[in-house]
Design a protein around this motif. Sequence first.
Motif, mmCIF file in Angstrom:
data_model
loop_
_atom_site.group_PDB
_atom_site.id
_atom_site.type_symbol
_atom_site.label_atom_id
_atom_site.label_comp_id
_atom_site.label_asym_id
_atom_site.label_seq_id
_atom_site.Cartn_x
_atom_site.Cartn_y
_atom_site.Cartn_z
ATOM 1 N N GLU A 86 0.816 -1.213 0.000
ATOM 2 C CA GLU A 86 0.000 0.000 0.000
ATOM 3 C C GLU A 86 0.850 1.263 0.000
ATOM 4 O O GLU A 86 0.597 2.215 -0.742
ATOM 5 C CB GLU A 86 -0.914 -0.007 1.225
ATOM 6 C CG GLU A 86 -1.701 1.283 1.380
ATOM 7 C CD GLU A 86 -2.697 1.235 2.508
ATOM 8 O OE1 GLU A 86 -3.858 0.907 2.238
ATOM 9 O OE2 GLU A 86 -2.306 1.517 3.653
ATOM 10 N N ARG A 114 -7.070 -4.607 -9.243
ATOM 11 C CA ARG A 114 -8.192 -3.702 -9.009
ATOM 12 C C ARG A 114 -7.685 -2.361 -8.474
ATOM 13 O O ARG A 114 -8.164 -1.294 -8.875
ATOM 14 C CB ARG A 114 -9.168 -4.361 -8.031
ATOM 15 C CG ARG A 114 -10.492 -3.633 -7.886
ATOM 16 C CD ARG A 114 -11.539 -4.512 -7.242
ATOM 17 N NE ARG A 114 -11.113 -5.009 -5.946
ATOM 18 C CZ ARG A 114 -11.059 -6.283 -5.618
ATOM 19 N NH1 ARG A 114 -11.375 -7.211 -6.496
ATOM 20 N NH2 ARG A 114 -10.689 -6.661 -4.408
ATOM 21 N N THR A 115 -6.702 -2.410 -7.569
ATOM 22 C CA THR A 115 -6.163 -1.187 -6.985
ATOM 23 C C THR A 115 -5.327 -0.411 -7.997
ATOM 24 O O THR A 115 -5.416 0.818 -8.092
ATOM 25 C CB THR A 115 -5.320 -1.525 -5.750
ATOM 26 O OG1 THR A 115 -6.102 -2.312 -4.855
ATOM 27 C CG2 THR A 115 -4.868 -0.260 -5.045
ATOM 28 N N ARG A 117 -5.676 -0.326 -11.169
ATOM 29 C CA ARG A 117 -6.570 0.322 -12.136
ATOM 30 C C ARG A 117 -7.305 1.500 -11.512
ATOM 31 O O ARG A 117 -7.506 2.522 -12.166
ATOM 32 C CB ARG A 117 -7.555 -0.700 -12.705
ATOM 33 C CG ARG A 117 -6.885 -1.602 -13.719
ATOM 34 C CD ARG A 117 -7.824 -2.442 -14.512
ATOM 35 N NE ARG A 117 -8.949 -1.785 -15.107
ATOM 36 C CZ ARG A 117 -8.937 -1.108 -16.260
ATOM 37 N NH1 ARG A 117 -7.806 -0.976 -16.932
ATOM 38 N NH2 ARG A 117 -10.043 -0.578 -16.744
ATOM 39 N N ARG A 118 -7.694 1.361 -10.268
ATOM 40 C CA ARG A 118 -8.382 2.469 -9.615
ATOM 41 C C ARG A 118 -7.471 3.684 -9.502
ATOM 42 O O ARG A 118 -7.915 4.825 -9.645
ATOM 43 C CB ARG A 118 -8.866 2.031 -8.229
ATOM 44 C CG ARG A 118 -9.723 3.083 -7.537
ATOM 45 C CD ARG A 118 -10.386 2.557 -6.284
ATOM 46 N NE ARG A 118 -9.437 2.322 -5.218
ATOM 47 C CZ ARG A 118 -9.125 1.139 -4.718
ATOM 48 N NH1 ARG A 118 -9.685 0.050 -5.216
ATOM 49 N NH2 ARG A 118 -8.261 1.014 -3.746
ATOM 50 N N LEU A 119 -6.175 3.452 -9.264
ATOM 51 C CA LEU A 119 -5.223 4.546 -9.135
ATOM 52 C C LEU A 119 -4.647 4.984 -10.477
ATOM 53 O O LEU A 119 -3.823 5.899 -10.527
ATOM 54 C CB LEU A 119 -4.085 4.128 -8.192
ATOM 55 C CG LEU A 119 -4.498 3.791 -6.758
ATOM 56 C CD1 LEU A 119 -3.304 3.312 -5.955
ATOM 57 C CD2 LEU A 119 -5.141 4.993 -6.093
ATOM 58 N N ARG A 120 -5.048 4.289 -11.550
ATOM 59 C CA ARG A 120 -4.579 4.600 -12.911
ATOM 60 C C ARG A 120 -3.049 4.544 -12.989
ATOM 61 O O ARG A 120 -2.411 5.391 -13.631
ATOM 62 C CB ARG A 120 -5.089 5.973 -13.368
ATOM 63 C CG ARG A 120 -6.595 6.086 -13.437
ATOM 64 C CD ARG A 120 -7.192 5.221 -14.534
ATOM 65 N NE ARG A 120 -6.886 5.720 -15.847
ATOM 66 C CZ ARG A 120 -7.654 6.610 -16.512
ATOM 67 N NH1 ARG A 120 -8.760 7.063 -15.948
ATOM 68 N NH2 ARG A 120 -7.328 7.013 -17.725
ATOM 69 N N ALA A 150 -10.394 -6.229 -17.145
ATOM 70 C CA ALA A 150 -9.574 -5.125 -17.648
ATOM 71 C C ALA A 150 -9.129 -5.453 -19.066
ATOM 72 O O ALA A 150 -9.051 -6.624 -19.447
ATOM 73 C CB ALA A 150 -8.364 -4.915 -16.741
ATOM 74 N N HIS A 353 -5.511 2.200 0.561
ATOM 75 C CA HIS A 353 -6.062 1.546 -0.626
ATOM 76 C C HIS A 353 -6.562 0.141 -0.325
ATOM 77 O O HIS A 353 -7.350 -0.421 -1.080
ATOM 78 C CB HIS A 353 -5.004 1.491 -1.723
ATOM 79 C CG HIS A 353 -4.365 2.812 -2.009
ATOM 80 N ND1 HIS A 353 -5.089 3.895 -2.460
ATOM 81 C CD2 HIS A 353 -3.089 3.244 -1.881
ATOM 82 C CE1 HIS A 353 -4.273 4.927 -2.615
ATOM 83 N NE2 HIS A 353 -3.067 4.560 -2.273
#
Length: 669
Positions: A86, A114-115, A117-120, A150, A353
């Motif tokens: 994290e 998942r994390t 992608r969420r944070l780009r 994805a 996160h």
Amino acid sequence: MHLLNLGILAHVDAGKTSLTERLLYTAGVIDEVGSVDEGSTTTDTLALERRRGITIKSAVVSFPLDGVTVNLIDTPGHPDFIAEVERVLGVLDGAVLVVSAVEGVQAQTRVLMRTLRRLRIPTLVFVNKIDRRGAEDGAVLSGLARRLAAPFVPMGRTAARGTRAARFVPHLGPAALDTLADHDDGLLAAYLDGEVPEARLRSALAAGTRSGLVHPVYFGSAATGAGVPELIDGIEHLLPPAAGDPEGPLSASVFKVERGPAGEKIAYARLHTGTLRVRDRVPVGADGDRPAATSRATAARKDGRVTAISVFDRGSDVRRDSAGSGRIVKVWGLGGVRIGDALGVPAAAYRHHFAPPTLESVVVPGPGTDRRSLHLALTQLAEQDPLIGVRHDERRRETSVSLYGEVQKEVVQATLADEYGLAVTFRGTTTLCIERPAGSGHAVEFNKKDANPFLATVGLRVDPAPPGSGVAFRLEVELGSMPYAFFRAVEDTVRDSLGQGLHGWRVTDCTVTMTHSGYSPRQSHAHQGFDKSMSSTGHDFRGLTPLVLTEALRRAGSLVHEPVHRFRLQAPADTLGALLPVLARLGAVPETTATHGPACVLEGAVPAARVHELDQRLPGLTRGEGELETAFDHYAPVTRGQVPERPRTDHNPLNRKEYLLNVAGRMGD
């Protein structure tokens, strides 16, 4: 030559550290590829890491490519050490997610992707172990698309898969064009007009990757080196360089803290902008990691003086007099620094996160182990891993720690023995619940009225807030109605007091609003000076606030919520009849059931407290063929059995008489 801060992430045993070794070897930083099994890897430097063959602490190592210097951060793969991952996420320019070609997508793979992608965060995927028996490529690709939801771009195919001669054959085929066209209107138009030149395709690939929209997939083997040169080419040409103005104001984020041989603190920080120099005095403090008012976060910041700086270069760290933006540095001299702190101007706020730990265990000192030394050692470990919560119960003379799992417990035990010479054992692990307000509640106590022994007026309202929002503190009174230090005392005490709700659990997802305030101005007498018996102090507000907050919470009511995991269970279809009744008894709720030939796959939710039991019973129920994946998903109200209670470690504001006996007599200092 530009900089790139690159994270290597994976599910445990996917080959992440082995890939790190292969990258360093290919770049010429090391002369021989280290072995995880033999404990000879570059980044696993702790004795415990070498003994267990797993990564426990994140490690930074640098290597040069033709046009880029890569600061590579090797992170733990085991879910018990997700806190290490994290903290790294906020300093990355790009990532490589490692997936095993044999095991495919696993529980931690999904959590990480998942994390990311969420944070780009621009991410490449490396499917490792294509030389192993049972390796797949098509099945892994379909698993990536199906289970990670994805867009992935295969960068080629495998040959001689499952043998030592396995290799990667680079090729951008029709699948790549289809995926990229979905995210690039210009490419789609060119595709419809006719054939797309490869240069145009690669340009679209680079743009899509750097924006985090698509993820190139490489196949290879860290053991043999297959596919690694192609992966390096992708790292160099598809991931974005570190950005930042070295002439701008200093802004850096601390993502790791360790102690040196003499016990001194060493901070690892990513420089976002500006330049850090030895002998600089820099502001150090909270980087917005708590939802407090800006003025409060600013007030908590203090200056520290930098006494030494190291940067990472060709496999080691070297001393420098200064370091500019984009760099990852080791900094000495900042005694009060903590993980999540900002150096200089705070950058983006630090955010959690991943889920916090959901387990807790009491640490039991062994024969001859001093309790004070143990408490100090645990406090220092918590400095290095803030998600290890240390909870000390003075009345019971017990210290407990919050953890992610049994492996982490073993590591804490071994670390205390190896580094501090302290022998400990643990009691049984219990599940950590939380409390959320059931409604709104308000309470107020006025200065010099009723049975209020404190020279303070405090009114507080507790309101529920959306899940995951944490705790917010608001004011409905004028900020100038009393000294600012008193407001700070109330807010600090509110946040501390919410650590133990009506049932003893941490209270979260709520807004606490201060509705009333008042104080007794400073009193003094001729020839005598300040009379604190007639004047309000911060102690008055810190003493009164828990009583008011607890009463407001009592009127609002609170619900205890337990952690719930998502599970995916694959087992022979003919064992379903035995599995379902056991799942029901454990409180698990299957939500989807799919049959694939002789196997069935169940997905659903299960209370975290029952995961270990389910894991233990699974082999007997499935003839040893069942496979279980779980990961924290959410908190849900406890609906079965008794509401779990947690012993209090404070002065118990739920019992006013007991609280005042313990606290009021101490307020005169």
